[in-house]
Write an enzyme that holds these catalytic residues in place. Sequence first.
Site, PDB file in Angstrom:
ATOM      1  CD1 TRP A 301      75.332  -4.779 -84.719  1.00 53.73           C
ATOM      2  CD2 TRP A 301      74.590  -6.750 -85.740  1.00 53.73           C
ATOM      3  NE1 TRP A 301      75.687  -4.427 -85.858  1.00 53.73           N
ATOM      4  CE2 TRP A 301      75.569  -5.518 -86.605  1.00 53.73           C
ATOM      5  CE3 TRP A 301      74.256  -7.741 -86.345  1.00 53.73           C
ATOM      6  CZ2 TRP A 301      75.389  -5.845 -88.003  1.00 53.73           C
ATOM      7  CZ3 TRP A 301      74.487  -7.942 -87.701  1.00 53.73           C
ATOM      8  CH2 TRP A 301      75.068  -6.982 -88.619  1.00 53.73           C
ATOM      9  CG  HIS A 302      72.299 -10.842 -85.838  1.00 48.31           C
ATOM     10  ND1 HIS A 302      73.560 -10.754 -85.208  1.00 48.31           N
ATOM     11  CD2 HIS A 302      72.640 -11.168 -87.009  1.00 48.31           C
ATOM     12  CE1 HIS A 302      74.344 -11.386 -85.763  1.00 48.31           C
ATOM     13  NE2 HIS A 302      74.162 -11.534 -86.989  1.00 48.31           N
ATOM     14  N   GLY A 303      68.876  -7.969 -84.320  1.00 44.89           N
ATOM     15  CA  GLY A 303      67.355  -7.455 -84.543  1.00 44.89           C
ATOM     16  C   GLY A 303      66.889  -7.169 -83.042  1.00 44.89           C
TER      17      GLY A 303
END
Length: 442
Positions: A301-303
Amino acid sequence: MNGRLLWLTAASFFFYGWWDWRFIFLIVFSGLIDFYAVLAMQKSPQYKKLFLIISVIGNIGSLSVFKYWSFIAENIDTLFGLSGGQSLLSQTPGLFLITPIGISFYTFQSMSYTIDAYRNKLKPTNNLLHFFAYLSMFPQLVAGPIVRAKTMLPQLLQTNKVPKEERWHGFQLIVRGYFKKMVIADNLAPLVVTAFSSAELNQSSLYWWGTSVAFALQIYCDFAGYSDIARGLSKWMGYNFPDNFNHPYISTSLREFWTRWHISLSTWFKDYLYIPLGGGRVSKVRSHINLWITMLVSGLWHGAAWTYVIWGAIHAFFSSVERITNWPEKLSKNTATKIIAWFFVTLQVLVAWIFFRANTIGQAWEIVKIMFSFVGDFNLAWGLNGTIFILIIVLRELAVVTIPEKQFKTVKPIPEMLFYAVLITLIIYFRGEGSEFIYFQF
């Protein structure tokens, strides 16, 4: 009421479209999918699951195209040895190479509306303006906190006058947020950027331990600062956003850390992924699998990079070790053993942050090897400047641990006003060079 909701929606769209007006259509697309999916659920409850699936596929699909397509294409090219004009990456339209600011935040926020409606945990709205005023609320649109529809939709129908106490509380949050971002995070940012962008890695173990601490505090103050500003602005508007951080670096277990760090996201994954998978109510092996799935998805989700996946895997691994050994609870019997527990948790978090921030997995491994080799000069290489800003936050967190909460609430008005006057002065005269909020990219 519709006039107020129209104004909120239009102002929020203008705010977001100032960066790139084309991506307004992406918010509208995600919102329309969920709004009409819920209306369809109401009209045809026998097909509720089908409309939920359509909503989830639509949202995850748009997120995958705009945030993960380059990552997916690059890995497919590597797997099949595609290069040049044959590679998927070279055939990608330029628009898909740009990650829209805050896409993960508003996509998850929109999805929570559909899922909660499916579970009968909220009263859906039939007013499109009401829904988009919630989805596009500008203070938290681009970097959270992720606000649930069941919390925000009822607030948007209220038109109560904002009391003086709430305006003052909002002011406090905004000033503290700007201080965290501009004075602490922005002054630590150049130190971190220099460390990770150097052609040759510094060979001092102490340097990289110091850098990991600097980044840990930079990302905390950067993101918590944004959340404070968003919450303060919402107070001025007469609304309440949830608290997103609660002093995470005083945690004595990773489980506690994730109840204190990015609370709106961790609770989102808990409620909409971990628990639906079975949570901890299943067998021990299955509960660990659920934990790993949740943490790996959280990392992704973060990258769109394997470094984020490894970061999630590190947290999953040590969280599993905690569950199996139950060592944090065994060390929580007295102050001395709590300090030991805090030390090991902080150590795990700092190592994981290296993978989160590193440019490649290879760079991260090299840095970690240097950190645990305990070699090199006893020199942080950044002088007094970085040490001062790190010390400010460390002392603040120590005060939270050692001073009872009630004493923080007994501050008299005049000293409190002087305190915030000092903070504003520091923001003006000791601010860093300035950089975008880290979580804009997520």
